[in-house]
Structure formats: structure tokens, C-alpha cells
Design a protein around this motif. Sequence first.
Motif, short mmCIF file in Angstrom:
data_model
loop_
_atom_site.label_atom_id
_atom_site.label_comp_id
_atom_site.label_asym_id
_atom_site.label_seq_id
_atom_site.Cartn_x
_atom_site.Cartn_y
_atom_site.Cartn_z
N ASN A 92 0.81 -1.22 0.00
CA ASN A 92 0.00 0.00 0.00
C ASN A 92 0.84 1.27 0.00
O ASN A 92 0.43 2.30 -0.53
CB ASN A 92 -0.91 0.02 1.23
N TYR A 146 6.62 -1.58 10.05
CA TYR A 146 6.55 -3.02 10.31
C TYR A 146 7.03 -3.26 11.75
O TYR A 146 8.21 -3.01 12.06
CB TYR A 146 7.47 -3.81 9.37
N GLY A 154 6.80 -1.69 14.46
CA GLY A 154 7.37 -0.54 15.14
C GLY A 154 8.60 0.05 14.48
O GLY A 154 9.26 0.93 15.06
N ARG A 197 6.39 5.37 14.94
CA ARG A 197 7.64 4.71 15.38
C ARG A 197 8.54 4.40 14.19
O ARG A 197 9.76 4.54 14.26
CB ARG A 197 7.31 3.43 16.17
C1 LIG Z 1 5.10 -7.50 9.06
C2 LIG Z 1 4.12 -6.39 9.30
C3 LIG Z 1 4.20 -5.64 10.44
C4 LIG Z 1 3.33 -4.57 10.65
N1 LIG Z 1 3.47 -3.79 11.75
C5 LIG Z 1 2.74 -2.66 11.86
C6 LIG Z 1 3.02 -1.72 12.90
O1 LIG Z 1 3.91 -1.90 13.71
N2 LIG Z 1 2.27 -0.60 12.95
C7 LIG Z 1 1.27 -0.34 12.05
O2 LIG Z 1 0.65 0.70 12.14
N3 LIG Z 1 0.99 -1.21 11.06
C8 LIG Z 1 1.69 -2.36 10.95
N4 LIG Z 1 1.46 -3.24 9.93
C9 LIG Z 1 0.33 -2.96 9.02
C10 LIG Z 1 0.83 -2.08 7.87
O3 LIG Z 1 0.63 -0.73 8.21
C11 LIG Z 1 0.05 -2.39 6.60
O4 LIG Z 1 0.11 -3.77 6.30
C12 LIG Z 1 0.64 -1.62 5.41
O5 LIG Z 1 -0.19 -1.81 4.29
C13 LIG Z 1 2.04 -2.11 5.13
O6 LIG Z 1 2.63 -1.37 4.09
P1 LIG Z 1 2.90 -2.06 2.66
O7 LIG Z 1 1.52 -2.51 2.21
O8 LIG Z 1 3.40 -0.94 1.82
O9 LIG Z 1 3.86 -3.17 2.82
C14 LIG Z 1 2.32 -4.30 9.70
C15 LIG Z 1 2.24 -5.08 8.54
C16 LIG Z 1 3.14 -6.10 8.32
C17 LIG Z 1 3.06 -6.88 7.05
#
Ligand SMILES: Cc1cc2nc3c(=O)[nH]c(=O)nc-3n(C[C@H](O)[C@H](O)[C@H](O)COP(=O)(O)O)c2cc1C
Length: 189
Positions: A16, A83, A85, A122
Motif C-alpha cells: 500500500n 513493520y 514498530g 515509530r
Molecule cells: C510484518 C508487518 C508488520 C506490521 N506492523 C505494523 C506496525 O507496527 N504498525 C502499524 O501501524 N501497522 C503495521 N502493519 C500494518 C501495515 O501498516 C500495513 O500492512 C501496510 O499496508 C504495510 O505497508 P505495505 O503494504 O506498503 O507493505 C504491519 C504489517 C506487516 C506486514
Amino acid sequence: MLNYTIISGSIRQSRNSHRVSLYLMERFNNEANSRAQLIDLAELNLPVMTDLWDKHPQELEAYTQLANTLKNSDAFIWVSPEYNGSYTPALKNFIDHFPKNAFYRKPVGVVSVSTGSLGGIRGGINMQELAIAVQAYALPQMLLVPQVTTKFDLSGVLTDSTYTKQIDTFMTELHWLADALKNKVVSGQ
Ligand SMILES: Cc1cc2nc3c(=O)[nH]c(=O)nc-3n(C[C@H](O)[C@H](O)[C@H](O)COP(=O)(O)O)c2cc1C
């Protein structure tokens, strides 16, 4: 003219945060006095770092091109989801491949993205620390993008106009810092 390089830090399928990278590239390219290019880590397929890029003769040409792109950049925008934090391992892996002087004295604006409501603060703070570690100047104002899927569509179009002001502030502040550092003029105004 200021040259920005946006590093899109998620390599996850169905990611995303890349929406925000696409949006920012378009915005900076639409400004009269800036140009932006994107380094998409999902396309790079970098191996996990086992040594600095210049110790990999077989991959030297690809890395040299990237190193030149970094060298010719006046400022960086690091876009990463939060991811657990922090920012993504892919972003750290990319940065670790290069010697510190790739980012030395360059401004870095950090953009932390989340599907949750806290906007990845974070992750943003950790990216600022990373910028300092590579002797770059971390822009104090970070762009936090909570609930990213309600703000940008898949192609990077902003779908929530109430969010424009925060983006504008981030861009203005980064542009001010990039301009000041490039011209070595910091008057405070
Ligand atoms: C491994 C992992 C860890 C995540 N940890 C957090 C987090 O610490 N805080 C948060 O707000 N969202 C967290 N998320 C949710 C992400 O904000 C959400 O999946 C986002 O779409 C990830 O970005 P990306 O789609 O560009 O990879 C996590 C997602 C994944 C896959």
C-alpha cells in the motif's frame, strides 16, 4: 533545480505504501523547481547485504549506477510502512549496501505509512535515526500517513483532500532544507 530521489521501501506483494511514493513523485515533478525519480526496492531485488556494493565485482555496474543516482541527488524521501514498530528490512538492506558518503550531508524527508490510525510514528522516528546514522540531515517534519488506503488509490492519486495540507507542509519544509544545504545558505528564513 533540486533533484529528489524517492526510495519506495516496501517490497511486499499488494503493498500500500507505494501509492504514496507514486503520489510524491508526481507532485515534485509538477513543481517548477524540482525533479523527482523513484528507486523502487521491489524492482531492484537486492540480495541481503553480505558486504558493501564495491566488494561485489560481478554486480558492480548495477551498484555503480545506483551509487551515481544517489550521488546526483540533492535530497531523499524515504517512504516505508511501519513493520512491527520500525521501517522495512528492505529499506535498511538497501542503505547498508552503500558507503555512508552516499547520503552524507544530504537531507532526508521520511514518510511513514500505515493502514492503522497511528500513521507509523515509530517507523518514522526510526527512519530519522537511520538518516542520522548515515550522516544525512533528517528533516524534523515527517509525513505520517495513517489509514493509507483511504487517502490514496492504487495509482497514487490522492482521494482525501483534507490530507493535502500535511503533504504541502512536508514538501515545503523539505524543499527549504534541500535548497539551503545545496546552496550552503542557512539564514533561518
Ligand atoms: C510484518 C508487518 C508488520 C506490521 N506492523 C505494523 C506496525 O507496527 N504498525 C502499524 O501501524 N501497522 C503495521 N502493519 C500494518 C501495515 O501498516 C500495513 O500492512 C501496510 O499496508 C504495510 O505497508 P505495505 O503494504 O506498503 O507493505 C504491519 C504489517 C506487516 C506486514
